[in-house]
Write a protein that holds these residues in place. Structure first.
Motif, PDB file in Angstrom:
ATOM      1  N   ILE A 138       5.625   6.917  -0.744  1.00 38.21           N
ATOM      2  CA  ILE A 138       4.926   7.026  -1.990  1.00 38.21           C
ATOM      3  C   ILE A 138       3.762   5.991  -1.809  1.00 38.21           C
ATOM      4  O   ILE A 138       4.355   4.921  -1.160  1.00 38.21           O
ATOM      5  CB  ILE A 138       5.702   6.562  -3.168  1.00 38.21           C
ATOM      6  N   THR A 139       2.627   6.336  -2.502  1.00 39.52           N
ATOM      7  CA  THR A 139       1.533   5.274  -2.200  1.00 39.52           C
ATOM      8  C   THR A 139       1.525   4.504  -3.569  1.00 39.52           C
ATOM      9  O   THR A 139       2.093   4.710  -4.552  1.00 39.52           O
ATOM     10  CB  THR A 139       0.143   5.757  -2.119  1.00 39.52           C
ATOM     11  N   SER A 140       0.772   3.297  -3.613  1.00 35.72           N
ATOM     12  CA  SER A 140       0.516   2.363  -4.583  1.00 35.72           C
ATOM     13  C   SER A 140       0.090   3.097  -5.876  1.00 35.72           C
ATOM     14  O   SER A 140       0.324   2.874  -7.004  1.00 35.72           O
ATOM     15  CB  SER A 140      -0.376   1.181  -4.136  1.00 35.72           C
ATOM     16  N   GLY A 141      -0.655   4.237  -5.467  1.00 34.46           N
ATOM     17  CA  GLY A 141      -1.248   5.080  -6.602  1.00 34.46           C
ATOM     18  C   GLY A 141      -0.211   5.932  -6.950  1.00 34.46           C
ATOM     19  O   GLY A 141      -0.681   6.536  -8.091  1.00 34.46           O
ATOM     20  N   ASN A 151       0.720  -1.171  -0.056  1.00 34.68           N
ATOM     21  CA  ASN A 151      -0.022  -0.069   0.095  1.00 34.68           C
ATOM     22  C   ASN A 151       0.813   1.258   0.023  1.00 34.68           C
ATOM     23  O   ASN A 151       0.374   2.224  -0.896  1.00 34.68           O
ATOM     24  CB  ASN A 151      -0.970   0.039   1.110  1.00 34.68           C
ATOM     25  N   VAL A 152       1.795   1.273   0.832  1.00 35.87           N
ATOM     26  CA  VAL A 152       2.756   2.363   1.199  1.00 35.87           C
ATOM     27  C   VAL A 152       4.125   2.074   1.067  1.00 35.87           C
ATOM     28  O   VAL A 152       4.512   1.016   1.710  1.00 35.87           O
ATOM     29  CB  VAL A 152       2.372   3.274   2.345  1.00 35.87           C
ATOM     30  N   MET A 153       4.898   2.538   0.403  1.00 37.77           N
ATOM     31  CA  MET A 153       6.584   2.559   0.809  1.00 37.77           C
ATOM     32  C   MET A 153       7.210   3.883   0.880  1.00 37.77           C
ATOM     33  O   MET A 153       6.769   4.985   0.486  1.00 37.77           O
ATOM     34  CB  MET A 153       7.195   1.825  -0.544  1.00 37.77           C
ATOM     35  N   ALA A 154       8.093   3.996   1.867  1.00 40.90           N
ATOM     36  CA  ALA A 154       8.674   5.270   2.341  1.00 40.90           C
ATOM     37  C   ALA A 154       9.980   5.039   2.645  1.00 40.90           C
ATOM     38  O   ALA A 154      10.595   3.780   3.051  1.00 40.90           O
ATOM     39  CB  ALA A 154       7.768   5.582   3.685  1.00 40.90           C
ATOM     40  N   TRP A 155      10.969   5.974   2.889  1.00 43.80           N
ATOM     41  CA  TRP A 155      12.184   6.040   3.616  1.00 43.80           C
ATOM     42  C   TRP A 155      12.070   6.940   4.734  1.00 43.80           C
ATOM     43  O   TRP A 155      11.455   8.193   4.795  1.00 43.80           O
ATOM     44  CB  TRP A 155      13.161   6.589   2.659  1.00 43.80           C
TER      45      TRP A 155
END
Length: 119
Positions: A51-54, A32-36
């Motif tokens: 950043i989201t999946s969209g 769903n979401v990836m981030a640093w």
């Protein structure tokens, strides 16, 4: 078991660039979401970019215009963060983070990768 594997940290001079990568592995339905995030010595972990999946993105004010987060086009389980115009203040341990759906949504963290920017 879901795991996040980071790569790309290292030592760079001020003004230089690095690209961090993070790949999710294991069995899951979706990301769903990836981030640093990053953590300076003696300080709390802070969000750098998400950043989201969209494809929606957000950035911390301190990195806007210098860092870019993206998802690999042909492998939606991999997130990149291109870091340009690096400053000594960017020195920190950088952690990959993701919200991944297996049977439920769960938060996952990578092991961290050191970024050191010399002046």
């Amino acid at each position: 078991q879901v795991q996040l594997m980071e790569s790309g940290g290292g030592l760079v001079q001020a003004g230089g660039s690095l690209r961090l990568s993070c790949a999710a592995s294991g069995s899951f339905f979706s990301i769903n979401v990836m981030a640093w995030y990053r953590q300076h010595p003696g300080k709390e972990r802070e969000l750098v970019a998400r950043i989201t999946s969209g494809g929606s993105t957000m950035y911390a004010d301190s990195v806007k215009g210098r860092f870019t987060i993206s998802i690999r086009d042909d492998a939606k389980n991999t997130v990149y963060m291109q870091m340009n115009s690096l400053e000594p203040e960017d020195t920190a341990v950088y952690y990959c983070y993701a919200i991944i759906r297996t049977t439920v949504d769960f938060q996952y963290w990578g092991q961290g990768t050191q970024v050191t920017v010399s002046s």
